[in-house]
Design a protein around this motif. Structure first.
Motif, short mmCIF file in Angstrom:
data_model
loop_
_atom_site.label_atom_id
_atom_site.label_comp_id
_atom_site.label_asym_id
_atom_site.label_seq_id
_atom_site.Cartn_x
_atom_site.Cartn_y
_atom_site.Cartn_z
N SER A 243 41.67 38.58 -30.54
CA SER A 243 40.29 38.88 -30.13
C SER A 243 40.05 38.49 -28.68
N SER A 244 40.82 37.54 -28.16
CA SER A 244 40.60 37.14 -26.77
C SER A 244 41.48 37.89 -25.78
N VAL A 245 42.68 38.30 -26.19
CA VAL A 245 43.57 38.98 -25.23
C VAL A 245 43.80 40.44 -25.55
N GLY A 246 43.35 40.89 -26.72
CA GLY A 246 43.58 42.27 -27.11
C GLY A 246 44.95 42.44 -27.75
N HIS A 247 45.31 43.67 -27.99
CA HIS A 247 46.57 43.95 -28.68
C HIS A 247 47.77 43.55 -27.82
N VAL A 248 48.69 42.84 -28.42
CA VAL A 248 49.97 42.50 -27.79
C VAL A 248 51.07 42.75 -28.82
N HIS A 249 52.27 42.91 -28.34
CA HIS A 249 53.41 43.11 -29.23
C HIS A 249 53.48 41.93 -30.20
N GLU A 250 53.84 42.23 -31.44
CA GLU A 250 53.83 41.20 -32.49
C GLU A 250 54.69 39.99 -32.14
N ASN A 251 55.88 40.21 -31.58
CA ASN A 251 56.74 39.08 -31.20
C ASN A 251 56.06 38.20 -30.17
N LEU A 252 55.43 38.82 -29.17
CA LEU A 252 54.73 38.05 -28.14
C LEU A 252 53.56 37.30 -28.75
N MET A 253 52.85 37.94 -29.68
CA MET A 253 51.73 37.28 -30.32
C MET A 253 52.19 36.01 -31.05
N PHE A 254 53.30 36.12 -31.80
CA PHE A 254 53.79 34.95 -32.52
C PHE A 254 54.25 33.85 -31.56
N VAL A 255 54.84 34.22 -30.44
CA VAL A 255 55.24 33.21 -29.44
C VAL A 255 53.99 32.53 -28.88
N MET A 256 52.98 33.32 -28.53
CA MET A 256 51.76 32.76 -27.96
C MET A 256 51.05 31.85 -28.96
N VAL A 257 50.96 32.28 -30.22
CA VAL A 257 50.31 31.45 -31.24
C VAL A 257 51.11 30.17 -31.47
N SER A 258 52.43 30.29 -31.47
CA SER A 258 53.28 29.10 -31.62
C SER A 258 53.02 28.11 -30.50
N LEU A 259 52.88 28.61 -29.28
CA LEU A 259 52.61 27.73 -28.14
C LEU A 259 51.22 27.09 -28.25
N LEU A 260 50.23 27.85 -28.71
CA LEU A 260 48.89 27.28 -28.90
C LEU A 260 48.91 26.16 -29.94
N ILE A 261 49.60 26.38 -31.05
CA ILE A 261 49.67 25.37 -32.10
C ILE A 261 50.49 24.17 -31.62
#
Length: 119
Positions: A41-59
């Protein structure tokens, strides 16, 4: 060892867990899904692999913050009383800091719970 269907970002993953850990795994999956939706919702659509990397980094960043706070509290609780007796003791300072940390963690948990309730 049971396997549970965990839904993250609209996809179902079958994840194995220890007996008795099913509810915990479901909560973790809900949290990861919630963070994925927040990120999208904050960055818009991103490739699923990148999304999981970004979420992993946030957590990981959240975990790092909590770990640092815990380290500071343990260090403060291990300190002795104030040397000159004029100021608050190390224990009193640690208790004040612990209260602030608990308040911040409570706010985080309430925010997560509110996000999960909206889904």
């Amino acid at each position: 060892m049971p396997t549970l269907p965990i839904q993250i970002n609209g996809k179902t993953y079958r994840i194995a867990c220890e007996d008795g850990q099913e509810e915990h795994l479901v909560r973790l999956g809900q949290y990861v899904d919630h963070r994925c939706r927040q990120l999208l919702s904050s960055v818009g659509h991103v490739h699923e692999n990148l999304m999981f990397v970004m979420v992993s980094l946030l957590i990981a960043d959240e975990l790092s913050d909590v770990s640092a706070e815990l380290h500071d509290l343990r260090k403060a609780l291990g300190a002795g009383p104030d040397e000159d007796g004029d100021g608050p003791s190390a224990r009193e300072l640690a208790e004040e800091k612990l209260a602030r940390v608990i308040e911040r963690l409570t706010s985080r948990i309430e925010g997560i719970a509110e996000g999960l309730e909206r889904t």
